[in-house]
Design a protein around this motif. Structure first.
Motif, short mmCIF file in Angstrom:
data_model
loop_
_atom_site.label_atom_id
_atom_site.label_comp_id
_atom_site.label_asym_id
_atom_site.label_seq_id
_atom_site.Cartn_x
_atom_site.Cartn_y
_atom_site.Cartn_z
N LYS A 1 19.26 -131.37 26.10
CA LYS A 1 18.25 -130.79 26.40
C LYS A 1 18.81 -129.17 26.61
O LYS A 1 18.23 -128.25 26.20
N SER B 1 14.35 -136.31 22.32
CA SER B 1 14.08 -136.30 23.80
C SER B 1 15.42 -136.45 24.33
O SER B 1 16.38 -137.16 24.00
N PRO B 2 15.99 -135.64 25.34
CA PRO B 2 17.28 -135.51 25.87
C PRO B 2 17.40 -136.86 26.62
O PRO B 2 16.87 -137.54 27.27
#
Length: 639
Positions: free
Chosen positions: A169, A39-40
């Motif tokens: 991301k 996950s960013p």
């Protein structure tokens, strides 16, 4: 052009299902290192403030060119403060219509010497951006590395390579070498691809980049590389000027390789950015599809404090179809103006034509080849019949595109009230003076219009008229009204021949209706919607029931070759003119109730003066709707 040589060889739109990123499987087949699946790390989760609006149609891409003289570790000269200030600026200006920085691209030469000490300092500086979750890219310049992207391991790769971005991301992936990276940022409801290519890219690197573009066929592409174009003028004069600031650069030998290998055949590439040379400059070049590609050089390393970490800001505005470019030094702008030294006063903002300019850019048209313009479908006539509709005319489903309107054809009043329109023509007018067309305003319910070829000197043309017994002829609109239509003025419009051009007119001279007083012309019709001389302003002149003199509304000028929605709204007391659902400045507060009537016909595309025809419209008229009450803007035909 100059480059300091040191050492050996040194120097809508919404996301569609079709916008598939380069997946890990596909990248793996190319020997590519994909972005990690973690996950960013967002700005919010790390306490930072970088949080741009990806849906706004106004956004900024920040560009940071050569900062090399700030990082010369082998000479024990490290000055990160200017670059740190620019990174703070990017973070603090990531929200709001005046900035909305969605991405930052560095153009290479992060260091002067490629030394590990220099890169450790660069690494520390960029942690400011990392901790805030900023979407950014870097690339290697000739002062960072030597040779091409097959060179293997280097301090640049160790500290500024793909591993740095693995939690981002925005990071799409890298090629096998790690020196060429792909990034995606969201802006204007659309994903945009930015390629950060090595100082000298191998054939394998170009093949990778072409494959990334091919696998993302609906993304506009910005290409960044350390060298593509160089200026065609020198820097002997300060400030830097050029005879033609829009064409003061030329493609270099290596830039030609980049063009031939990556840009020419990829229509998605619309902008290239490079540093390396100075002064700054730009040029355009046609790609294989015949479209302009803008090639820009930006570099300030030769200026005060090695450019002071200057940022080139590309402000994209998809509403205005413009890219506004400015160049600033956040490091200087952070300082108290009263305490700036003389060089800081001069260098805080660069305002020469090569550093501050605007580029007209029709985004939809330029991207139409790979991102088709969404076409709003036609809407059934029944949906347009809002309560109070007394007449609704549209021009689809009658005559074939390009064919003349004939006397046997009739434009039906789709409201069902019997206000049908039939052809009228000035004697001697050519048969094709009024034709059916498929042209229309993008938000017009009916996908058709009429093309009028009329004028007043000499009088010629054809037009339409209600019948003598049409109910609309006697309607006085005591409780209010809304008149809407769509018009387009052609490029060959002339003020002398086509001035005071009629769109919709109610016949009957005001004098015959008993009108007199200020601004009254007893020979003019009791109501007329028209475009005026020279400025092409819209004018609505009406003699209301409750007074003996007219009320007149005026708009600004309407540029030619563009469709416009026009609406006149009266609430029983005041009349307001709208263009594109926006109220104009000249909307009088005069009390105005209803429209006077002598029971005569309405004319579409013709004007009467003193009982005789004196002008015919020149241009296009689309759907026309008349309602016997005031409509809100969200009830207009465009919504």
């Amino acid at each position: 052009m100059r480059e300091n040589q040191v050492g050996s060889d040194r120097r809508s739109f919404l996301r569609n299902a079709g916008l598939a990123g380069v997946g890990a499987t596909a990248l793996g087949a190319l020997g590519v290192a994909p972005a990690a699946a973690d996950s960013p790390v967002s700005a919010n989760s790390r306490g930072g403030r970088w949080n741009p609006d990806g849906e706004s149609r106004q956004f900024t891409v920040a560009v940071m060119p050569d900062t090399q003289y700030l990082y010369w570790g082998s000479q024990n000269s490290i000055n990160p403060e200017p670059q740190e200030a620019s990174l703070r600026y990017v973070i603090e200006n990531s929200r709001g219509p005046d900035a909305n920085v969605v991405f930052m691209a560095h153009l290479g030469d992060l260091t002067q010497d490629g030394d590990v000490t220099s890169f450790r300092a660069v690494d520390r500086t960029f942690k400011t951006a990392d901790s805030a979750g900023v979407a950014y890219s870097v690339l290697a310049g000739n002062h960072d590395v030597s040779g091409d992207d097959t060179r293997g391991n280097t301090p640049y790769l160790q500290m500024m390579g793909p591993r740095r971005f693995r939690r981002r991301k925005s990071f799409l992936g890298s090629d096998a070498s790690g020196y060429n990276t792909a990034h995606v940022f969201r802006a204007a409801g659309q994903e945009w691809l930015l390629l950060a290519m090595d100082w000298r890219t191998s054939a394998a690197g170009f093949a990778w980049a072409n494959d990334v573009i091919a696998k993302n066929p609906r993304m506009p592409v910005i290409l960044t590389c350390h060298e593509i174009v160089a200026p065609t003028y020198g820097d002997e004069v300060y400030p830097y000027e050029s005879g033609d600031p829009e064409s003061n650069a030329e493609i270099t030998d290596y830039g030609q390789t980049v063009w031939d290998s990556l840009v020419k055949d990829n229509d998605q590439v619309f902008l290239t950015l490079n540093g390396h040379y100075w002064p700054s400059g730009r040029m355009t070049k046609k790609n294989a599809a015949g479209h302009d590609v803008h090639l820009h050089i930006t570099n300030y390393q030769n200026r005060y404090m090695s450019g002071g970490g200057m940022l080139r800001l590309y402000h994209f505005d998809l509403e205005r179809n413009t890219i506004d470019v400015e160049t600033i030094s956040p490091w200087i702008l952070e300082k108290d103006p009263a305490k700036r030294n003389r060089m800081e006063v001069l260098e805080s903002r660069l305002t020469t034509p090569v550093d501050r300019f605007s580029m007209p850019f029709d985004f939809e048209q330029r991207f139409a080849g790979f991102l088709p313009i969404p076409v709003r479908p036609a809407r059934p006539a029944g949906r347009m019949l809002v309560p109070g509709t007394v007449a609704y005319w549209r021009f689809d489903g009658v005559g074939a595109n390009g064919s003349p309107v004939t006397g046997a054809q009739r434009v039906r009043d789709l409201s069902g009230h019997g206000n049908d329109l039939t052809l009228r023509a000035v004697a001697g007018t050519a048969p094709d003076a009024l034709v059916w067309t498929d042209e229309h305003h993008p938000d017009q319910p009916g996908h058709a219009s009429l093309r009028f070829d009329g004028g007043k000197e000499p009088l010629h043309g054809a037009y339409l008229s209600t019948g003598s017994r049409a109910p609309l002829n006697t309607e006085t609109f005591r409780r209010g009204y809304t008149i809407e239509t769509f018009v387009k003025i052609p490029r060959d419009w002339d003020g002398g021949t086509n001035g005071n051009m009629p769109v919709l007119v109610r016949r009957g001279a005001s004098g015959d209706a008993g009108k007199h007083g200020k601004n009254t012309d007893p020979k003019e019709p009791v109501a007329q919607l028209m475009t005026t001389n020279n400025g092409r302003e819209v004018q609505f002149n009406c003699y209301p029931l409750n007074q003996t003199y007219p009320t007149t509304n005026w708009s600004h000028g309407l540029p030619e070759e563009q469709w416009w929605h026009i609406a006149v709204v009266n609430d029983g007391h005041r009349t307001t003119l709208y263009v594109e659902s926006s109220p104009v400045a000249d909307n009088p507060f005069t009390d105005s109730a209803g429209i006077s009537s002598l029971g005569l016909t309405w004319l579409l595309g013709a004007h009467e003066y003193g009982g005789g025809l004196d002008n015919v419209f020149h241009g296009w008229i689309g759907d026309v709707r008349i309602v016997n009450r005031a409509l809100r803007t969200d009830e207009f035909m465009t919504t």
